[in-house]
Design a protein around this motif. Structure first.
Motif, PDB file in Angstrom:
ATOM      1  N   VAL A 182       0.718  -1.636   0.256  1.00 53.60           N
ATOM      2  CA  VAL A 182      -0.018  -0.270   0.221  1.00 53.60           C
ATOM      3  C   VAL A 182       1.090   1.128   0.190  1.00 53.60           C
ATOM      4  CG1 VAL A 182      -1.984  -1.370   1.313  1.00 53.60           C
ATOM      5  CG2 VAL A 182      -0.210  -0.197   2.224  1.00 53.60           C
ATOM      6  N   TYR A 183      -0.004   2.013   0.076  1.00 55.16           N
ATOM      7  CA  TYR A 183       0.410   3.576   0.128  1.00 55.16           C
ATOM      8  C   TYR A 183      -0.651   4.121  -0.083  1.00 55.16           C
ATOM      9  CZ  TYR A 183      -1.646   5.582  -3.961  1.00 55.16           C
ATOM     10  OH  TYR A 183      -2.412   6.203  -5.013  1.00 55.16           O
ATOM     11  N   GLY A 184       0.290   5.655   1.073  1.00 58.96           N
ATOM     12  CA  GLY A 184      -0.895   6.298   1.879  1.00 58.96           C
ATOM     13  C   GLY A 184       0.206   7.726   2.417  1.00 58.96           C
ATOM     14  N   SER A 185      -0.779   8.391   3.547  1.00 62.17           N
ATOM     15  CA  SER A 185      -0.016   9.919   3.953  1.00 62.17           C
ATOM     16  C   SER A 185      -0.945  10.157   5.340  1.00 62.17           C
ATOM     17  CB  SER A 185      -0.223  10.904   2.876  1.00 62.17           C
ATOM     18  OG  SER A 185      -2.137  10.745   3.119  1.00 62.17           O
ATOM     19  N   VAL A 186      -0.205  10.177   6.021  1.00 60.83           N
ATOM     20  CA  VAL A 186      -0.633  10.533   7.196  1.00 60.83           C
ATOM     21  C   VAL A 186      -0.142  12.118   8.011  1.00 60.83           C
ATOM     22  CG1 VAL A 186       1.235   9.505   8.637  1.00 60.83           C
ATOM     23  CG2 VAL A 186      -0.641   9.300   9.693  1.00 60.83           C
ATOM     24  N   PHE A 187      -0.459  12.699   8.743  1.00 56.11           N
ATOM     25  CA  PHE A 187      -0.094  13.676   9.353  1.00 56.11           C
ATOM     26  C   PHE A 187       0.936  14.110   9.924  1.00 56.11           C
ATOM     27  CE2 PHE A 187       0.150  17.398  12.995  1.00 56.11           C
ATOM     28  CZ  PHE A 187      -0.662  18.135  12.072  1.00 56.11           C
ATOM     29  N   THR A 188       1.577  13.222  10.744  1.00 59.26           N
ATOM     30  CA  THR A 188       2.955  12.815  10.799  1.00 59.26           C
ATOM     31  C   THR A 188       3.007  11.373  11.295  1.00 59.26           C
ATOM     32  OG1 THR A 188       2.642  13.211  13.450  1.00 59.26           O
ATOM     33  CG2 THR A 188       3.751  15.062  11.789  1.00 59.26           C
ATOM     34  N   GLY A 189       4.435  10.807  11.210  1.00 57.34           N
ATOM     35  CA  GLY A 189       4.886   9.201  11.772  1.00 57.34           C
ATOM     36  C   GLY A 189       5.272   8.836  10.342  1.00 57.34           C
ATOM     37  N   ALA A 190       5.179   8.949   9.414  1.00 57.39           N
ATOM     38  CA  ALA A 190       5.956   7.764   7.986  1.00 57.39           C
ATOM     39  C   ALA A 190       7.044   8.220   8.357  1.00 57.39           C
ATOM     40  CB  ALA A 190       5.212   8.153   6.938  1.00 57.39           C
ATOM     41  N   MET A 191       8.015   8.609   9.462  1.00 60.19           N
ATOM     42  CA  MET A 191       9.768   8.149   8.910  1.00 60.19           C
ATOM     43  C   MET A 191      10.229   7.585  10.168  1.00 60.19           C
ATOM     44  SD  MET A 191      11.041  12.034   8.215  1.00 60.19           S
ATOM     45  CE  MET A 191      10.639  12.260   5.900  1.00 60.19           C
ATOM     46  N   ALA A 192       9.525   5.953  10.010  1.00 59.58           N
ATOM     47  CA  ALA A 192       9.636   4.713  11.068  1.00 59.58           C
ATOM     48  C   ALA A 192       9.698   4.010  10.216  1.00 59.58           C
ATOM     49  CB  ALA A 192       8.660   5.215  12.055  1.00 59.58           C
ATOM     50  N   ASP A 193      10.118   2.460  11.119  1.00 63.04           N
ATOM     51  CA  ASP A 193       9.725   1.523  10.432  1.00 63.04           C
ATOM     52  C   ASP A 193       8.586   0.813  10.697  1.00 63.04           C
ATOM     53  OD1 ASP A 193      12.830   0.509  10.480  1.00 63.04           O
ATOM     54  OD2 ASP A 193      12.776   0.369  13.117  1.00 63.04           O
ATOM     55  N   GLN A 194       7.719   1.910  11.296  1.00 58.06           N
ATOM     56  CA  GLN A 194       5.773   0.840  11.279  1.00 58.06           C
ATOM     57  C   GLN A 194       5.452   2.483  11.230  1.00 58.06           C
ATOM     58  OE1 GLN A 194       5.718  -2.478  14.016  1.00 58.06           O
ATOM     59  NE2 GLN A 194       5.724  -3.580  12.464  1.00 58.06           N
ATOM     60  N   VAL A 195       4.463   2.360  10.727  1.00 56.47           N
ATOM     61  CA  VAL A 195       3.594   3.764  10.751  1.00 56.47           C
ATOM     62  C   VAL A 195       1.623   2.923  11.191  1.00 56.47           C
ATOM     63  CG1 VAL A 195       3.085   3.492   8.360  1.00 56.47           C
ATOM     64  CG2 VAL A 195       2.687   5.964  10.044  1.00 56.47           C
ATOM     65  N   LEU A 196       0.651   3.204  12.037  1.00 52.27           N
ATOM     66  CA  LEU A 196      -0.729   3.325  12.021  1.00 52.27           C
ATOM     67  C   LEU A 196      -1.204   4.249  11.355  1.00 52.27           C
ATOM     68  CD1 LEU A 196      -1.818   1.605  13.927  1.00 52.27           C
ATOM     69  CD2 LEU A 196      -2.543   2.996  15.313  1.00 52.27           C
ATOM     70  N   VAL A 197      -2.428   4.476  10.783  1.00 56.01           N
ATOM     71  CA  VAL A 197      -2.918   4.940  10.110  1.00 56.01           C
ATOM     72  C   VAL A 197      -4.581   5.061   9.498  1.00 56.01           C
ATOM     73  CG1 VAL A 197      -0.833   5.992   8.781  1.00 56.01           C
ATOM     74  CG2 VAL A 197      -2.224   3.903   7.589  1.00 56.01           C
ATOM     75  N   PRO A 198      -5.115   5.516  10.021  1.00 54.19           N
ATOM     76  CA  PRO A 198      -6.762   5.017   9.475  1.00 54.19           C
ATOM     77  C   PRO A 198      -6.893   4.171   8.213  1.00 54.19           C
ATOM     78  CG  PRO A 198      -6.860   7.397   9.633  1.00 54.19           C
ATOM     79  CD  PRO A 198      -5.116   6.684  10.392  1.00 54.19           C
ATOM     80  N   ALA A 199      -7.420   2.965   8.087  1.00 50.21           N
ATOM     81  CA  ALA A 199      -7.411   1.988   7.227  1.00 50.21           C
ATOM     82  C   ALA A 199      -8.269   3.153   5.556  1.00 50.21           C
ATOM     83  CB  ALA A 199      -8.633   1.550   6.875  1.00 50.21           C
ATOM     84  N   ARG A 200      -9.041   4.250   5.424  1.00 47.63           N
ATOM     85  CA  ARG A 200      -9.569   5.463   4.395  1.00 47.63           C
ATOM     86  C   ARG A 200      -7.800   6.009   3.878  1.00 47.63           C
ATOM     87  NH1 ARG A 200      -8.894  10.221   6.494  1.00 47.63           N
ATOM     88  NH2 ARG A 200      -9.041  10.238   8.843  1.00 47.63           N
ATOM     89  N   ALA A 201      -6.693   6.032   5.204  1.00 46.96           N
ATOM     90  CA  ALA A 201      -5.643   6.502   4.590  1.00 46.96           C
ATOM     91  C   ALA A 201      -4.711   5.920   3.375  1.00 46.96           C
ATOM     92  CB  ALA A 201      -5.314   7.166   5.577  1.00 46.96           C
ATOM     93  N   VAL A 202      -4.889   4.464   3.111  1.00 49.41           N
ATOM     94  CA  VAL A 202      -3.359   3.544   2.330  1.00 49.41           C
ATOM     95  C   VAL A 202      -4.600   3.204   1.049  1.00 49.41           C
ATOM     96  CG1 VAL A 202      -2.265   3.259   4.422  1.00 49.41           C
ATOM     97  CG2 VAL A 202      -4.339   2.062   3.575  1.00 49.41           C
TER      98      VAL A 202
END
Length: 327
Positions: free
Chosen positions: A85-105
């Motif tokens: 998947v690809y997606g976006s989040v307010f902050t938090g992407a520059m890490a080994d893992q990121v938790l995002v709402p399902a609609r964001a991917v």
């Protein structure tokens, strides 16, 4: 897990690598193993505490990513562990893992690598919405793109050319304009050494139909003045530094439509339009479109990558390779 962290506001050098706990999966969310994360200009604003919406300390920068779904929360449908998947989040992407709402991917479009996909969502959705949803672009119209060799700018040139527009790229050097010409821009203006308004008028005759402006600063007003009667101006950001104050009498006398586009709120408030934009972009990828990734840095070199973007040195997108085995 490893994560880039901003623990005090300031410049790119303030970002450090820390070991922090992995996110816990919550209902309606997906946990993604991040292969790569792209650098965008707003990341620098978050770090400096200059964005319109502050990011409370400490935080992990990065809004744009691609990777493999590690786990899904309760109630999530249409996404499964193992999906790319690809997606976006307010902050938090520059890490080994990121938790995002399902609609964001969304599923990675066939043909894109995860490195390319990490540089796709924010810039290309911004480009498409600027040109089509807000800009009402039609084939054959003249489009001026400011900051045309940057991340949003190069994506906007790319999409506009593929949609049949006649593109004038405006950038800060001949070298950067060469990049735009390779993307298909019909003409270029070096707005550091040339009169932007005059050159646009000379090239188009009556003036531009649409201006897409992710730069602002002192270049917004001459571009606005070069729009034909009844044209459109879409403001996307202020990478030039200063937020411009435009004379509204120009807007009135030339019947110009001015629109603002801030992607985070557009995707939240306009889900149907965003779904159409995503599908249109997927179709363009199938036709050969690829994000212009100019630099790839390892997570450990995040400070260098951010500094290069802050100094406006790269063309296209800068990507952080978080997990090389995935990317």
């Amino acid at each position: 897990m490893r994560a880039a962290r901003c623990e005090e506001y300031g410049g790119p050098e303030n970002v450090v690598i820390r070991d922090i706990p992995s996110p816990e999966v919550t209902p309606g969310h997906v946990l993604v193993d991040v292969a790569a994360a792209a650098v965008n200009y707003p990341d620098l604003l978050f770090i400096a505490n200059k964005y319109q919406v502050p990011a409370p300390l400490p935080f992990t920068p990065g809004s744009e990513f691609a990777g493999r779904v590690a786990a899904v929360g309760e109630g999530v449908t249409g996404v499964s562990a193992g999906d790319l998947v690809y997606g976006s989040v307010f902050t938090g992407a520059m890490a080994d893992q990121v938790l995002v709402p399902a609609r964001a991917v969304a599923p990675v479009p066939p043909g894109l690598s995860l490195t390319e996909a990490s540089a796709f969502r924010v810039t290309y959705l911004t480009a498409y919405h600027s040109l089509v949803t807000a800009g009402e672009l039609r084939p054959g119209q003249w489009v001026v793109v400011l900051g045309a060799a940057g991340g949003v700018g190069s994506a906007t040139v790319d999409v506009a050319v593929r949609l049949g527009a006649r593109v004038i790229a405006a950038a800060s050097s001949a070298e950067r304009l060469k990049v735009c010409a390779e993307l298909g821009a019909e003409a270029g203006v070096d707005y550091v050494t040339e009169d932007l308004k005059q050159r646009i008028k000379e090239i188009t005759g009556e003036g531009a139909d649409l201006v897409v402006d992710p730069v602002g600063d002192r270049w917004a007003e001459p571009a606005l003045r070069a729009i034909r009667w009844g044209g459109r101006f879409v403001t996307v950001g202020y990478a030039g530094g200063d937020i411009p104050r435009i004379p509204l009498n120009i807007v009135l006398l030339k019947n110009i439509t001015v629109r603002g586009l801030e992607l985070r709120t557009w995707t939240e408030r306009m889900p149907e339009e965003t779904a159409r934009a995503r599908q249109a972009l997927t179709d363009l990828v199938a036709g050969g479109m690829r994000p212009a990734v100019s630099e790839v840095h390892d997570l450990a070199d995040i400070g260098t990558a951010l500094r290069r973007v802050a100094d406006r040195l790269p063309t296209g997108k800068v990507v952080i390779r978080v997990n090389p085995d995935l990317a």
